[in-house]
Design a protein around this motif. Structure first.
Motif, PDB file in Angstrom:
ATOM      1  N   SER A  26      -3.372   6.261 -14.832  1.00 30.78           N
ATOM      2  CA  SER A  26      -4.005   5.681 -13.739  1.00 30.78           C
ATOM      3  C   SER A  26      -4.794   4.298 -13.911  1.00 30.78           C
ATOM      4  CB  SER A  26      -5.138   6.627 -13.347  1.00 30.78           C
ATOM      5  OG  SER A  26      -6.114   6.086 -12.579  1.00 30.78           O
ATOM      6  N   GLY A  57      -0.748  -3.067  -4.462  1.00 30.75           N
ATOM      7  CA  GLY A  57      -0.060  -4.116  -4.993  1.00 30.75           C
ATOM      8  C   GLY A  57       0.149  -5.441  -4.546  1.00 30.75           C
ATOM      9  N   LEU A  87      -1.671   3.394  -4.237  1.00 32.34           N
ATOM     10  CA  LEU A  87      -1.175   2.238  -4.775  1.00 32.34           C
ATOM     11  C   LEU A  87      -1.460   1.183  -4.210  1.00 32.34           C
ATOM     12  CD1 LEU A  87       2.491   1.976  -6.318  1.00 32.34           C
ATOM     13  CD2 LEU A  87       1.676   0.408  -4.555  1.00 32.34           C
ATOM     14  N   ARG A  91      -2.744  10.050  -4.344  1.00 30.20           N
ATOM     15  CA  ARG A  91      -2.743   8.923  -5.014  1.00 30.20           C
ATOM     16  C   ARG A  91      -2.662   7.544  -4.251  1.00 30.20           C
ATOM     17  NH1 ARG A  91      -0.360   9.389 -10.607  1.00 30.20           N
ATOM     18  NH2 ARG A  91      -0.697  11.829 -11.038  1.00 30.20           N
ATOM     19  N   VAL A 121       6.456   5.414 -11.395  1.00 23.11           N
ATOM     20  CA  VAL A 121       5.508   4.726 -11.216  1.00 23.11           C
ATOM     21  C   VAL A 121       4.383   5.400 -10.730  1.00 23.11           C
ATOM     22  CG1 VAL A 121       4.505   2.904  -9.876  1.00 23.11           C
ATOM     23  CG2 VAL A 121       6.871   2.897 -10.583  1.00 23.11           C
ATOM     24  N   LEU A 122       4.405   6.594  -9.875  1.00 19.49           N
ATOM     25  CA  LEU A 122       3.286   7.132  -9.464  1.00 19.49           C
ATOM     26  C   LEU A 122       2.548   8.165 -10.373  1.00 19.49           C
ATOM     27  CD1 LEU A 122       4.323   7.657  -5.752  1.00 19.49           C
ATOM     28  CD2 LEU A 122       2.613   6.249  -6.566  1.00 19.49           C
ATOM     29  N   TYR A 133       0.920  -1.366  -0.085  1.00 16.41           N
ATOM     30  CA  TYR A 133      -0.035  -0.096  -0.045  1.00 16.41           C
ATOM     31  C   TYR A 133       0.805   1.219  -0.025  1.00 16.41           C
ATOM     32  CZ  TYR A 133      -3.357  -3.330   1.826  1.00 16.41           C
ATOM     33  OH  TYR A 133      -4.321  -4.387   1.807  1.00 16.41           O
ATOM     34  N   ALA A 138       1.162  -3.970  -9.488  1.00 13.64           N
ATOM     35  CA  ALA A 138       0.589  -2.944  -8.814  1.00 13.64           C
ATOM     36  C   ALA A 138      -0.408  -2.265  -9.538  1.00 13.64           C
ATOM     37  CB  ALA A 138       1.517  -2.200  -7.746  1.00 13.64           C
ATOM     38  N   ARG A 139      -1.314  -1.506  -9.003  1.00 13.49           N
ATOM     39  CA  ARG A 139      -2.197  -0.385  -9.763  1.00 13.49           C
ATOM     40  C   ARG A 139      -2.081   0.617  -8.947  1.00 13.49           C
ATOM     41  NH1 ARG A 139      -6.042  -2.652 -13.319  1.00 13.49           N
ATOM     42  NH2 ARG A 139      -6.759  -4.731 -12.889  1.00 13.49           N
ATOM     43  N   VAL A 140      -2.043   1.845  -9.757  1.00  9.57           N
ATOM     44  CA  VAL A 140      -1.982   3.158  -9.230  1.00  9.57           C
ATOM     45  C   VAL A 140      -3.423   3.858  -9.260  1.00  9.57           C
ATOM     46  CG1 VAL A 140      -0.902   5.613  -8.986  1.00  9.57           C
ATOM     47  CG2 VAL A 140       0.528   3.239  -9.349  1.00  9.57           C
ATOM     48  N   TYR A 160      10.318  -2.259  -5.777  1.00  9.11           N
ATOM     49  CA  TYR A 160      10.358  -1.383  -4.722  1.00  9.11           C
ATOM     50  C   TYR A 160      11.265  -1.922  -3.512  1.00  9.11           C
ATOM     51  CZ  TYR A 160       7.848  -4.891  -2.189  1.00  9.11           C
ATOM     52  OH  TYR A 160       7.310  -6.153  -1.479  1.00  9.11           O
TER      53      TYR A 160
END
Lengths: 476, 227
Positions: A114, A149, A147, A145, A109-110, A88, A135-137, A122
């Protein structure tokens, strides 16, 4: 060198071919299963990751909508402390980390699109080596934002486990192949070789031989026991046949002997000189002798054809044999106004019974002399040859008589068959049958060819010490 | 000669005994193997004529029993089993000659007489003489009236065998067996041809023939000129 031929022999056997084919098929099939398994589990795991991530995101998005950033941060904070938690990260509009269990992350990544599922590298909170995750952002209103994953270490571990299993399995297969190889070459081949050698000895006349039985009750033992039972039966039958022919010989020859004795006695005591009676007695004795000869020839053929288990085989110099027979018969041919030609290669050897081979040769020579005679005009010319041809020894006898018509060549080898043209000549029609039987006993054959003019009779016998007949000495 | 016949067939035995006596021999008869063994071990015989298939004791066991006891009387085996391998087993058991049934009496007589004479002659003589014909076994020469006669090796052995049995009848099969070592019945007159060649060499240029044909039986070599 013998090692090479042994390996060559190993490759030619059905057992090793089967073992190799089996091994290859097994490798292929197990490889396919492993590939299928690893791909399927990979996609299942991936779906699981996606589902988990999506569920978490929608849950967290709801939290945000209802409770604002404060509620979101609290929830994420609580969740990220659980063991085995997902990844998270919540950031504000300036990309400052608000909460989460990620220490460091690539900035791009961020900043990216979207909602896309992406692979991220990481560093987990508290440091340690960099790790990989899916992961999904998600962009929230207010520049925040989120995240979510899932770490990929589990998947990677699983994949390496599969690869390990694959390597181990291949090793097991190779070991299995090696064991099969050793088993086949050491045990199966050895037993098959032993059986082959024994059956060869049995075929060469020793019917008392039996196949070895180890007592393990395996299929070889069962096969050997079955074959041995068959051999027992055959031996009993052969012995019965021999007994019958011995008894026939005894019971028929006793009256024949008496008959001949009485005729001789009558002939001897009849000194009065009745020439008519004398002539009758003499021709009857001749007929009696012809009967005896035919009878003897028949018994002999029967015993030779029965495999004559008691005819001993030696290595015989047939070149010498042919010369001896030629020497014996040359004067006969010369007396007929002809002669005997000899073409003999020295030192030809076969494994055989001297008496039977001499008898066969003499039958051929006497036949040749008999039919050469029918060729009027010039004398009886008989040609004898002995030569080697491809592992075989050829003994040929040729005359210049009328020969045998093609249609009758097969027939004259049968017992009592005499061709019309020779009906008037003396003989029983058993000569060639005996030669053919002797040839078969020696694992050879009799061939009758047209010599134009005349008949060429060839006895083909396997040469002694040839590659085929030789049983490997020792070794195995 | 004193001959013992061991034969179970009464008629054959009495015929043989009669024929041998006519030929001037003394004959005893045993009807089975045991009786034959007892007779053969108790009285001196010159030749034994033994049938192979006998009641109570088999002919071959009778012979091997005699040999084991140290009796060396020559034995002729008579048998209905005439195959080569039978002959071999017969001779291995200690028989000296083997005659398959049915046989011609002349053949049997010739063989028995050849056997009976053998022990006294065996391997001692280095030369044989019949009339003015001499065969020297050491120098391999044959002379007649001092004149050397060249012979082929086989002709020499033929003459040697005939002279070894000088005065006796030698049959064609005996010649085939001893000179050529073959056992079969020739359909052709092959032995006669060889004899006539030999005769041409030793008799042709001389006044008195030594090699005679015995009708229905075989040949004999003897000097009958002065008789």
């Amino acid at each position: 060198m013998s090692e090479m031929t042994a390996t060559g022999r190993l490759f030619r056997t059905t057992a090793i071919k089967l073992a190799l084919i089996y091994l290859a098929a097994l490798t292929l099939a197990s490889g396919a299963v492993l590939v299928y398994l690893s791909q399927n589990t990979a996609s299942v795991l991936r779906e699981q990751v996606v589902d988990t991530v999506d569920a978490e995101i929608s849950g967290l998005a709801d939290q945000y909508r209802i409770g604002g950033i404060r509620a979101l941060v609290a929830t994420v904070d609580a969740r990220s402390r659980r063991p085995g938690a997902s990844l998270y990260l919540v950031t504000d509009f300036a990309a400052n980390q608000l909460v989460g269990n990620i220490e460091q992350l690539d900035d791009r990544v961020l900043a990216g699109e979207s909602g896309e599922l992406q692979r991220v590298i990481y560093t987990p909170i508290g440091g340690g080596p960099r790790r990989e995750a899916l992961a999904r952002v998600f962009q929230l209103s207010g520049g925040f934002r989120l995240l979510v994953g899932r770490d990929l270490q589990e998947q990677q571990y699983f994949r390496s486990l599969l690869a390990e299993a694959m390597r181990f399995w291949l090793f097991v297969l190779a070991a299995l192949g090696l064991v099969t190889w050793v088993f086949v070459s050491r045990r199966v081949l050895k037993r098959i070789d032993a059986m082959t050698a024994t059956s060869r000895r049995i075929m060469s006349g020793d019917l008392s031989e039996r196949l070895p039985v180890e007592g393990s009750g395996d299929e070889f033992d069962r096969l050997a026991i079955g074959l041995n039972a068959m051999l027992n039966r055959i031996e009993a039958l052969m012995q019965g046949l021999k007994d019958v022919s011995d008894n026939i010989a005894h019971d028929l020859k006793t009256p024949l002997t008496r008959m001949r004795n009485r005729l001789e006695e009558a002939l001897r005591s009849d000194l009065s000189g009745d020439s008519k009676a004398r002539e009758v007695l003499e021709t009857t004795i001749d007929d009696c002798d012809a009967l005896i000869r035919t009878f003897n020839a028949l018994l002999r053929i029967a015993r030779v054809e029965a495999g004559s288990s008691d005819a001993s085989f030696d290595e015989i110099d047939v070149s010498e044999l042919v010369r001896e027979v030629a020497e014996l018969y040359a004067p006969v041919a010369e007396d007929e106004g002809g002669g005997m030609e000899l073409r003999v290669t020295d030192g030809l050897r076969v494994s055989g019974n001297r008496e039977l081979l001499v008898q066969a040769l003499i039958n051929l020579v006497e036949n040749a002399l008999k039919y050469a005679r029918q060729d009027k005009g010039e004398g009886a010319r008989v040609e004898l040859e002995a030569r080697a041809e491809g592992g075989e020894v050829l003994l040929g006898v040729r005359d210049h008589g009328p020969g045998i018509p093609d249609a009758d060549k097969e027939r004259v080898l049968h017992r009592f068959v005499r061709l019309e043209a020779s009906r008037s000549a003396p003989g029983s029609g058993l000569g060639l049958s005996l030669v053919a039987a002797v040839a078969r006993l020696h694992r050879g054959r009799l061939e009758l060819d047209d010599a134009q003019p005349g008949l060429m009779a060839r006895l083909r016998l396997p040469a002694a010490g040839g590659a085929d007949g030789a049983v490997p000495a020792g070794g195995d | 000669m004193r001959i013992l016949i061991v034969e179970d067939d009464k008629e054959a035995a009495s015929y043989l005994a009669k024929a041998f006596r006519e030929a001037g021999h003394v004959v005893d008869h045993a009807a089975d193997g045991e009786e034959g063994y007892d007779l053969a071990t108790s009285a001196p015989y010159d030749v034994l004529v033994v049938d192979r298939m006998l009641p109570r004791r088999d002919g071959l066991s009778l012979i091997s029993g005699l040999r084991a006891e140290g009796h060396h009387t020559p034995v002729l085996v008579l048998s209905a089993l005439g195959q080569v391998d039978d002959r071999v087993t017969g001779l291995r058991a200690g028989g000296d000659d083997y005659l398959p049934k049915p046989y011609a009496f002349s053949e049997l007589l010739a063989r028995v007489e050849a056997l009976g004479r053998r022990p006294r002659q065996r391997e001692v003589e280095t030369s044989y003489t019949v009339g003015d014909l001499t065969l020297d076994r050491l120098s391999h020469t044959v002379t007649r009236s001092g004149q050397e006669i060249p012979l082929q090796p086989r002709e020499f052995r033929l003459l040697e065998y005939l002279m070894q049995h000088a005065g006796q009848v030698v049959t064609r099969t005996m010649l085939l067996e001893h000179v050529w070592e073959y056992h079969f019945d020739p359909q052709t007159n092959v032995i006669d041809v060889h004899i006539s060649r030999l005769r041409a060499k030793i008799d042709k240029d001389f006044d008195r023939p030594l090699l005679h044909t015995v009708r229905g039986a075989g040949y004999t070599i003897r000097d009958s000129g002065r008789a």
